[in-house]
Design an enzyme around this catalytic site. Sequence first.
Site, mmCIF file in Angstrom:
data_model
loop_
_atom_site.group_PDB
_atom_site.id
_atom_site.type_symbol
_atom_site.label_atom_id
_atom_site.label_comp_id
_atom_site.label_asym_id
_atom_site.label_seq_id
_atom_site.Cartn_x
_atom_site.Cartn_y
_atom_site.Cartn_z
ATOM 1 N N ASP A 166 -13.054 15.157 15.575
ATOM 2 C CA ASP A 166 -11.900 15.673 14.836
ATOM 3 C C ASP A 166 -11.041 16.617 15.670
ATOM 4 O O ASP A 166 -9.955 17.005 15.232
ATOM 5 C CB ASP A 166 -12.331 16.355 13.538
ATOM 6 C CG ASP A 166 -13.420 17.396 13.747
ATOM 7 O OD1 ASP A 166 -13.877 17.557 14.894
ATOM 8 O OD2 ASP A 166 -13.829 18.037 12.762
ATOM 9 N N TYR A 244 -11.630 22.894 23.668
ATOM 10 C CA TYR A 244 -12.860 23.019 24.442
ATOM 11 C C TYR A 244 -12.593 23.256 25.919
ATOM 12 O O TYR A 244 -13.496 23.690 26.649
ATOM 13 C CB TYR A 244 -13.739 21.782 24.254
ATOM 14 C CG TYR A 244 -14.489 21.789 22.946
ATOM 15 C CD1 TYR A 244 -15.794 22.249 22.862
ATOM 16 C CD2 TYR A 244 -13.867 21.352 21.775
ATOM 17 C CE1 TYR A 244 -16.477 22.267 21.651
ATOM 18 C CE2 TYR A 244 -14.533 21.364 20.557
ATOM 19 C CZ TYR A 244 -15.839 21.830 20.508
ATOM 20 O OH TYR A 244 -16.497 21.856 19.308
#
Length: 445
Positions: A166, A244
């Site tokens: 997601d 990330y």
Amino acid sequence: MKLTILGGGGFRVPLVYGALLADRAEGRVTEVVLHDLDDRRLYAVGRVLDEQAAGIPDAPRVTATTDLDEALTGADFVFSAIRVGGLEGRADDERVALAEGVLGQETVGAGGIAYGLRTVPVAVDIARRVARLAPDAWVINFTNPAGLVTEAMSRHLGDRVIGICDSPVGLGRRIARALGADARQAFVDYVGLNHLGWVRGLRVAGRDELPRLLADPALLGSFEEGRLFGVDWLRSLGAIPNEYLHYYYFNREAVHAYQQAGQTRGAFLHDQQARFYAEALRTDRSALQAWDRTRAEREATYMAENRESAGAGEREADDLSGGYEKVALALMRAIARDERTTLILNVRNGHTLSALDGDAVIEVPCLVDAGGAHPLAVAPLPGHATGLVCSVKAVEREVLAAAESGSRQTAVKAFALHPLVDSVTVARRLVEGYREVHPGLAYLE
């Protein structure tokens, strides 16, 4: 249509079931089989699903089993969301890595490698069973590290396994919102690996709106990634990285923030979910209400250390509602009903990125139809991104080789080659540290 959910006692299963309840079209999922090794967790999650389905006619029938072969037999779709070693294993991954001064996050760096070494043998066994018991099934993988696990399974299932995440969806939604665009009408030019990708463009009605965002410092700093990475760095990149990548671009700050935290993310979730499951087992309490409260806290604290170290503030309300279950449902609908759509997915590269071989699993926009997910043609990544993608993909290949061969030496090589592990000596200590806390890594000799 039968959907089997592996990791069926997992905390996020009600998100998937909620999405299925909202699907009233012909050809929808009518049977859900939950599989888990822990029958208490299956019972607790089953109570949540019962409350979700209350008063809804023709809700998908739910059954639960601890027998994997029984769960897989006859499945049309298999949703894999397992966690080998549980949250206790995740907390151990973080603790061992941080003791060596490197990142222990579950999909990035040393923690991601340790998690992959535990998970790949189990995922491969599942893939082989699917091929034998449900050869026509499509496997949707959410098990982390998602790209690595999807590639391991693809060696046995080919293109019938597709990884989902997601993160790209949420990133595209935030960029569109900052630009005042409708995310549903926008094409997100996103390329990379799972948890290692960049948005290079966002096209609305054929026009790329990303340059407008990058040219406006106030607009660029108005959403989470702008605050997380900083306006100047995003303008230098000329792209918006997946959140990330903060672990790569600001690694020292991230490691320091995790070392200073009172609890690692894995330890926090372990304690939080233990409370949830204990409450959900009580028949005098609403399991659904307990789940709702726990989910809200979980989403609000996501990547909290990174946001704190960057001064990025709290998450926006629109980002607290999840999203991977919507990707999973859209993917199943596109395949089962030939409802063509475009989704960002983890699939085999083919000829998409020339820097990688055809079997490498990448994360890119795909056209999805009854024949599966087909990666769309994309422009090459810039040199700095290509270098990082190739480096991390090389590490993933060493993890797969170590899992297949059981070679401790190859496992050391995987850790040592990762950009966030800067020492062969540290890599050796990491392998020994993880073997001590994870019985499942005893195969590394």
